[in-house]
Design a protein around this motif. Structure first.
Motif, short mmCIF file in Angstrom:
data_model
loop_
_atom_site.label_atom_id
_atom_site.label_comp_id
_atom_site.label_asym_id
_atom_site.label_seq_id
_atom_site.Cartn_x
_atom_site.Cartn_y
_atom_site.Cartn_z
N THR A 1 0.97 -1.22 0.08
CA THR A 1 -0.01 0.01 0.01
C THR A 1 0.77 1.16 -0.05
OG1 THR A 1 -0.11 0.04 2.41
CG2 THR A 1 -1.95 -1.03 1.28
N GLY A 2 2.11 0.96 0.26
CA GLY A 2 2.94 2.29 0.18
C GLY A 2 2.74 3.25 1.59
N ASN A 3 1.92 2.90 2.40
CA ASN A 3 1.69 3.88 3.57
C ASN A 3 2.44 3.49 4.91
OD1 ASN A 3 0.15 1.58 4.04
ND2 ASN A 3 -1.53 2.91 4.59
N ASP B 1 7.03 0.83 -3.59
CA ASP B 1 6.31 1.30 -4.85
C ASP B 1 6.32 0.08 -5.67
OD1 ASP B 1 5.97 4.12 -6.00
OD2 ASP B 1 7.23 4.43 -4.34
N ASP B 2 5.97 0.30 -6.91
CA ASP B 2 5.78 -0.85 -7.97
C ASP B 2 7.16 -1.55 -8.08
OD1 ASP B 2 2.83 -0.73 -9.28
OD2 ASP B 2 3.39 1.18 -8.86
N ARG C 1 6.92 7.95 -8.41
CA ARG C 1 6.70 7.25 -7.30
C ARG C 1 5.22 7.23 -7.08
NH1 ARG C 1 10.81 7.23 -3.29
NH2 ARG C 1 9.23 5.87 -2.35
N ARG C 2 4.73 6.22 -6.27
CA ARG C 2 3.35 6.31 -5.91
C ARG C 2 2.97 7.53 -5.00
NH1 ARG C 2 1.89 0.42 -3.91
NH2 ARG C 2 1.81 -0.47 -5.95
N SER C 3 3.93 8.32 -4.47
CA SER C 3 3.64 9.15 -3.32
C SER C 3 3.71 10.50 -3.42
CB SER C 3 4.62 8.82 -2.21
OG SER C 3 6.01 8.79 -2.79
N MET D 1 2.59 7.24 -10.33
CA MET D 1 1.75 6.35 -11.20
C MET D 1 1.94 5.18 -10.52
SD MET D 1 2.66 5.68 -15.26
CE MET D 1 4.48 5.87 -15.05
N THR D 2 1.09 4.04 -11.05
CA THR D 2 0.95 2.71 -10.64
C THR D 2 0.62 1.94 -11.70
OG1 THR D 2 0.57 1.02 -8.76
CG2 THR D 2 -1.25 2.68 -9.56
N HIS E 1 -3.87 3.12 -3.28
CA HIS E 1 -2.47 2.94 -3.03
C HIS E 1 -1.93 4.14 -3.29
CE1 HIS E 1 -2.41 -1.82 -3.83
NE2 HIS E 1 -3.13 -1.31 -2.88
N ASP F 1 -3.16 6.63 -0.62
CA ASP F 1 -2.47 6.42 0.71
C ASP F 1 -1.12 7.04 0.71
OD1 ASP F 1 -4.95 5.42 1.43
OD2 ASP F 1 -4.28 3.35 1.34
N ALA F 2 -0.34 6.54 -0.35
CA ALA F 2 0.87 6.89 -0.32
C ALA F 2 1.22 8.44 -0.41
CB ALA F 2 2.05 6.25 -1.47
#
Lengths: 375, 375
Positions: free
Chosen positions: A36-38, A82-83, B200-202, B266-267, B279, B282-283
């Motif tokens: 989840t990246g959190n 991350d992915d 990153r996702r964040s 991006m994911t 995700h 949240d990130a």
């Protein structure tokens, strides 16, 4: 219930045969593509209830516990969460190798602790890049297990992976966790050649000195003891041999020393000394001749055979040279060196390279009970 | 007996539901740590006897057949045949991700060909590094299988892996082959960011445009069809949906286009659109609000729902939006873009980012049978 502290603590190499009574410890590894990246690096990890299974904790629960608080080295540019991860590859190249361990095939949890299995998986991967001359920088871990696996087993496995990686100065930067029939640990290692040329198997030359770093046969002896007298008795009699089987300790620094100069070809001894030397001979198109002194007649209690192996072999009525020549999984290193440069400290000469093919070694003759030269 | 040609031939993406009748083909992958290193890239591969198992061929036989003749890209500096491979990492960093597929859990060989399984394993790994903005450069493959596995199954699996990697311009540079209860395919991908910053996702920010590249729900629909009416009938009725389940086709170029400019986070959509957007939310510590038009009421035959999905949903009395919002494994890409720059071609806006947390979307109300906004 036991609380997890907020930072990962590695207690150094824990001899796996000693009961683990660490008051605090922390999980190692296993990030997932779907993480989840959190996770917050220093967030308090969740609590564990005795008897919980992977199914109870859930995939994300396992992952949260495995990634919280693990330190990352400077080479980890993007870590778990991350992915994909991102790892520094300073000299513009990256060494890579992968190995899979399957429960019941490569390890038994009645013979090894989960932590030892994790450490072994890291060691055998790290030895592969070290044999190319590279230092491990990062690991990714794909893990399969049944849903009824105790959560503590994964915690301890992660702990072994994470701590072993940390001791090598490498990060566990990502992973995957899936359901499977048995525990399957699949690890990939990345490594840094630090500007050096890769050490191939294929560049041994006639005239080279063949040498070994580290000890072979210890893991095979430990396995033979476990199979013969069971874990408790084996540990009581020969704790070092059992430990060698559970967690190999490749002499990484000797591999790097070889790579810094004089080495022509190198491999780690994972399949057995003769088999792995054969790989070098085949890849290089040469013949390797082992010295008689490197393969002594058993009745000669040569300095080449460690007393521990002689002793255990006598106890089991076994042949220590068989362990030393054909036993795998010690992850010693074998190499062919330029004869004009001195061997790096710690390397022991055992043979020479010449034109031809295959291995020539004095071998045991089952007819006569003696040894004869054999190709 | 069929002879293997001396060079690997990839015939492009073979729709897995079409019977494979290639007169010649060649195996893909799976090098082993213990590989003998004496494979010659263009040596004629060994012949296969129908009915042979992995045990008959032997580990090294499988490996020899899998590595012979496979082309390596320029990025492969040391390929299969050594303890480790060496891959170029031109910008001094390497992206890495790993995924494990387990037979019976992630694939069924009565629903997919071995080649399709190999292609799927490559696609889902490649999508992970593409979501970071990186192009795949190399794969390593660890493979577990029972000893009674037909050798042809491994050949075709290797073929799928090798050809899919080659189509991406990447090498299969190493591997491991071990015995296991079920077929387990564990792949690690390396990727090159080509000088770009990792995505990153964040880093999604309030005000960002949320967009999608590629189609979600296709794989879930294919799976539902296979489970409902069996393979033959499903292929007859909806070959594209079955193919989408068997081999995802991530729109890699759209991910790279996003990474070249304007994207904040991006994911890839591996767990389902809502779950994967979650995700990112949240990130990044933000809320993602989906447009009503992106989540249309089912009775609206919106352009957002591909006719193929509507049709299959009607056939199965299912809800296509459930497939599209929660179905995983299509490996579309979802991202948050800077609103001041135009979306790259091929990306479709589906929502916006704002302060808050979680996802806000119009959701189906099982009580009323309608849809309502739901966080």
């Amino acid at each position: 219930m036991r609380a997890h502290p907020s930072a990962a603590i590695c207690l150094g190499r824990v001899t796996p045969t000693v009961p683990l009574s660490r008051p605090i410890y922390q999980l190692g590894v296993v990030k997932e593509r779907a993480i989840t990246g959190n996770q917050k690096p220093n967030a308090p990890a969740s609590r564990r209830v005795d008897g919980e299974t992977v199914a109870d904790v859930g995939e994300f629960g396992v992952i949260d516990r495995a990634t919280a608080g693990r330190r990352q080295p400077d080479t980890t540019l993007v870590g778990p969460g991350d992915d994909a991860a991102l790892v520094r590859a300073a000299d513009g190249r990256v060494a890579v190798s992968t190995d899979m361990l399957v429960e019941g095939r490569h390890f038994r949890l009645d013979w090894s602790t989960p932590e030892a299995v994790g450490r072994k998986a890291i060691a055998q991967n790290a030895a592969d890049v070290a044999a190319l001359g590279a230092r491990p920088t990062a690991f990714v871990v794909a893990l399969g297990c049944p849903s009824h696996t105790p959560a503590t087993v994964l915690d301890e496995l992660s702990d072994g992976i994470g701590c072993a990686a940390e001791e090598l100065g490498a990060g566990v930067v990502g992973g995957d966790l899936v359901q499977a029939e048995h525990i399957v640990v699949s690890i990939t290692v990345l490594g840094d050649l630090e500007g050096r040329a890769p050490v191939r198997r294929s560049a041994a030359q006639p005239g080279d000195v063949v040498a070994i770093a580290g000890q072979t046969g210890m893991s095979a002896a430990g396995l033979a003891l476990l199979a013969s007298v069971g874990r408790s008795r084996a540990v009581e009699l020969y704790p070092e041999l059992v430990a060698a089987h559970q967690v190999p300790t490749p002499p990484y620094d000797l591999a790097y020393a070889a790579a810094r100069g004089g080495v022509h070809a190198m491999t780690d001894v994972s399949d057995g000394l003769l088999a792995d030397l054969r790989h070098i001979a085949d890849a290089s198109g040469v013949q390797i001749v082992l010295h008689d002194s490197a393969v002594p007649i058993v009745s000669d209690d040569s300095a080449f055979i460690p007393p521990l192996l002689s002793d255990a072999a006598q106890f089991l009525d076994a042949n220590p040279m068989t362990w030393m020549l054909t036993g795998g999984e010690d992850h010693a290193f074998a190499a062919a060196f330029d004869p004009s440069t001195p061997l790096p400290a710690g390397w022991r000469p055992i043979g020479t390279v010449r034109d031809g093919h295959g291995i020539v070694a004095p071998m045991h003759d089952t007819e006569s009970g003696g040894w004869h030269s054999f190709q």
